[in-house]
Design a protein around this motif. Structure first.
Motif, PDB file in Angstrom:
ATOM      1  N   VAL A   1       0.840  -1.206   0.000  1.00  0.00           N
ATOM      2  CA  VAL A   1       0.000   0.000   0.000  1.00  0.00           C
ATOM      3  C   VAL A   1       0.871   1.251   0.000  1.00  0.00           C
ATOM      4  O   VAL A   1       0.609   2.216  -0.736  1.00  0.00           O
ATOM      5  CB  VAL A   1      -0.967  -0.024   1.205  1.00  0.00           C
TER       6      VAL A   1
ATOM      7  N   LEU B   1      -7.241   4.071   0.428  1.00  0.00           N
ATOM      8  CA  LEU B   1      -6.512   2.914   0.929  1.00  0.00           C
ATOM      9  C   LEU B   1      -7.524   1.921   1.479  1.00  0.00           C
ATOM     10  O   LEU B   1      -8.237   2.216   2.439  1.00  0.00           O
ATOM     11  CB  LEU B   1      -5.520   3.324   2.022  1.00  0.00           C
TER      12      LEU B   1
ATOM     13  N   VAL C   1      -2.845   0.348   7.807  1.00  0.00           N
ATOM     14  CA  VAL C   1      -3.348   1.055   6.626  1.00  0.00           C
ATOM     15  C   VAL C   1      -4.213   2.245   7.041  1.00  0.00           C
ATOM     16  O   VAL C   1      -4.135   3.332   6.445  1.00  0.00           O
ATOM     17  CB  VAL C   1      -4.131   0.082   5.718  1.00  0.00           C
TER      18      VAL C   1
ATOM     19  N   ALA D   1      -3.257   6.130   6.050  1.00  0.00           N
ATOM     20  CA  ALA D   1      -4.129   7.061   5.341  1.00  0.00           C
ATOM     21  C   ALA D   1      -4.132   8.427   6.016  1.00  0.00           C
ATOM     22  O   ALA D   1      -4.031   9.477   5.362  1.00  0.00           O
ATOM     23  CB  ALA D   1      -5.546   6.502   5.261  1.00  0.00           C
TER      24      ALA D   1
ATOM     25  N   SER E   1      -9.379   6.050   4.207  1.00  0.00           N
ATOM     26  CA  SER E   1      -9.346   4.592   4.282  1.00  0.00           C
ATOM     27  C   SER E   1     -10.761   4.040   4.177  1.00  0.00           C
ATOM     28  O   SER E   1     -11.732   4.686   4.577  1.00  0.00           O
ATOM     29  CB  SER E   1      -8.668   4.115   5.569  1.00  0.00           C
TER      30      SER E   1
END
Length: 272
Positions: free
Chosen positions: A132, A153, A176, A180, A196
């Motif tokens: 990512v 994301l 993640v 973000a 996200s």
């Protein structure tokens, strides 16, 4: 040119060969976007479900072209930053710009905590977190050059609350979520938004092979935790297209002031 909700935009989608990634590509194309579709289209590390194939990626290409949009596809591993950056740079040169990045590629290997191998933990973090990060690093400079854009994301309900029997996956999806917000802080001055996305269970090939058996075996070992997978809305699973509706909103100018936010098409699973 189509006058859809993302008309004139170009979107990069990783994990695009099938499942949610394919659905995102087709939904964005139907609303006027050209697409850069990236997928390893080959064996995934550590997973118990079937991996995507080159034929899967070719089908995504066909479906986007059926919508009358241009698409550039690339077979590569999102863990390879150099390859990803080269493919994105080449595709942007062909399509003229980049406005949307959807970091969708990810893996999931469920198991009780004491059956997780170092290899599974490392593979999950490398694909779901490093991959990512690589996607943002390859795409964000083009959004800055375009004067703004949207980065999505794809996290999970497991990035908002704990999901049992998924220590590596849950760890990665919380990362993640934080990533973000961190990117949103620094990219905001360039009018680049970063959010996200946190779906509940989705009907994708991630559920094929021995995946469901692994989850069932883990639940059998501690049935008290089974209700943690229960959706508040009485559906057992959602469709990729349901998630794509949220991706489209975040990609479009309708969300022009939405950034550093968690959007959860999760059927309420995170409320249990």
């Amino acid at each position: 040119m189509s006058q859809g909700r993302v008309a004139g935009k170009v979107a990069l989608v990783t994990g695009a060969a099938r499942g949610m990634g394919r659905a995102h590509c087709v939904r964005l194309a139907a609303e006027g976007a050209d697409v850069i579709a990236v997928d390893v289209a080959g064996p995934l590390p550590s997973v118990r479900y079937d991996s995507a194939t080159p034929e899967d990626l070719a089908e995504t290409v066909r479906l986007v072209e059926k919508e009358g949009r241009r698409i550039v596809s690339a077979r590569l591993d999102v863990r390879d930053l150099d390859a990803l950056r080269a493919a994105v740079d080449d595709a942007v040169e062909q399509l003229g710009r980049l406005d949307v990045v959807v970091a969708n590629a990810g893996i999931c290997v469920p198991a009780p905590w004491d059956e997780v191998s170092p290899e599974v933990f490392a593979d999950t973090l490398s694909v779901n977190v490093t991959g990512v990060w690589n996607t943002v690093m390859a795409g964000a400079p083009h959004l800055v050059a375009a004067g703004g854009g949207s980065i999505v994301l794809v996290s999970s309900a497991a990035g908002l609350k704990v999901q049992p029997f998924m220590v590596p996956y849950t760890t990665s999806k919380w990362a993640v979520r934080g990533m973000a917000k961190a990117f949103a802080v620094e990219l905001g001055r360039h009018h680049v938004r970063v959010n996200s996305l946190h779906p509940t269970g989705v009907d994708t090939p991630m559920g094929t092979g021995d995946m469901q058996a692994a989850v069932g075996k883990a639940i059998a070992g501690d049935q008290r935790l089974a209700p943690m997978f229960t959706n508040l809305i009485p559906v057992e699973i959602t469709r990729p297209e349901d998630v794509s509706d949220s991706v489209l909103f975040l990609a479009s100018d309708e969300s022009r002031y939405v950034t550093a936010h968690e959007l959860a098409p999760d059927a309420g699973v995170t409320e249990f």
